[in-house]
Design a protein around this motif. Structure first.
Motif, PDB file in Angstrom:
ATOM      1  N   THR A 158      -1.533   8.364   1.100  1.00  0.00           N
ATOM      2  CA  THR A 158      -1.304   7.507   0.971  1.00  0.00           C
ATOM      3  C   THR A 158      -3.038   6.878   2.282  1.00  0.00           C
ATOM      4  O   THR A 158      -3.419   5.714   1.194  1.00  0.00           O
ATOM      5  N   SER A 159      -3.225   7.561   2.362  1.00  0.00           N
ATOM      6  CA  SER A 159      -4.778   6.932   3.486  1.00  0.00           C
ATOM      7  C   SER A 159      -5.221   7.347   2.287  1.00  0.00           C
ATOM      8  O   SER A 159      -6.956   6.134   1.924  1.00  0.00           O
ATOM      9  N   GLN A 192      -5.187   7.252  -0.550  1.00  0.00           N
ATOM     10  CA  GLN A 192      -4.780   6.225  -1.836  1.00  0.00           C
ATOM     11  C   GLN A 192      -4.333   7.155  -3.016  1.00  0.00           C
ATOM     12  O   GLN A 192      -5.030   6.560  -4.571  1.00  0.00           O
ATOM     13  N   THR A 193      -3.561   8.102  -3.297  1.00  0.00           N
ATOM     14  CA  THR A 193      -3.706   8.824  -4.326  1.00  0.00           C
ATOM     15  C   THR A 193      -1.820   9.579  -4.374  1.00  0.00           C
ATOM     16  O   THR A 193      -1.706   9.057  -3.099  1.00  0.00           O
TER      17      THR A 193
END
Length: 219
Positions: free
Chosen positions: A33-34, A36-37
């Motif tokens: 999540t951090s 963005q994948t």
């Protein structure tokens, strides 16, 4: 296919999660999540939770600002130890990993090399160098762990903690009762003064006759 991320990217994001949410907050999903994948994408870079935690250790080690060596081995040893202390205490949630996980890169061993090299310039080698290295390292990590324990404790005020200990020790444990008020007033200086005690002990430890090194400075 060109890699979308570098290990440095993953390290930085993983450490940021640990700093913010603690070790329990670090998962493949939170890291994905951090970044963005997708979580599955990360398995192209790290194959296990253990490997991910090793990257966090490497990330912390990489943040240590290693001072340039000088002709004063005592000053150099103090400078490296202080740099380690400042870095570790800035990332308290990562300390359990620093203590229990192995390093996975040569670069992450640079702070340890700097500390050992500074002590070696003081004339130590072999077992004496190893013991001195482990002693300084243990002192730094011990102080950091004590500071971490204070942050995690419900009793964050040193004065109230000292008062409680003093009350428990009164009349039964006289030395601790005497020390309690000293501990309440003596805050923020444990590292500097304790390190001085450790380094003075190393400085005045007799060198073995077989030692072929000559100290560059007596400090």
């Amino acid at each position: 296919m060109r890699a979308r991320f570098t290990l440095a990217d993953i390290q930085q994001h993983a450490l940021a999660i640990v700093d913010r949410d603690g070790l329990v907050g670090l998962t493949m999903r939170s890291l994905a999540t951090s970044l963005q994948t997708g979580a599955m994408t990360l398995y192209n870079y790290v194959d296990s939770r253990e490997a991910l935690e090793e990257l966090v250790v490497d990330a912390v080690s990489a943040l240590v600002e290693i001072p340039e060596p000088t002709d004063d081995w005592l000053a150099d040893t103090r400078a490296v130890a202080t740099a380690l202390w400042r870095t570790f205490r800035a990332h308290p949630a990562a300390i359990p990993l620093v203590l229990t996980r192995r390093t996975s890169s040569r670069a992450s061993l640079a702070p340890a090399e700097a500390l050992a090299a500074a002590l070696a310039r003081g004339g130590l080698d072999g077992v004496d160098l190893f013991v001195a290295f482990r002693t300084v390292s243990a002192f730094v990590m011990g102080i950091v762990q004590n500071e971490l324990a204070g942050r995690l404790s419900h009793e964050k005020d040193p004065a109230s903690a000292a008062q409680r200990i003093g009350e428990l020790a009164q009349g039964v444990l006289p030395t601790l009762a005497q020390l309690a008020p000293v501990g309440a007033a003596f805050t923020g200086q444990e590292f500097e003064r304790g390190l001085t005690v450790v380094l003075n002990g190393i400085k005045h430890t007799p060198r073995p006759p077989s030692s072929r090194r000559t100290p560059h400075s007596d400090g």
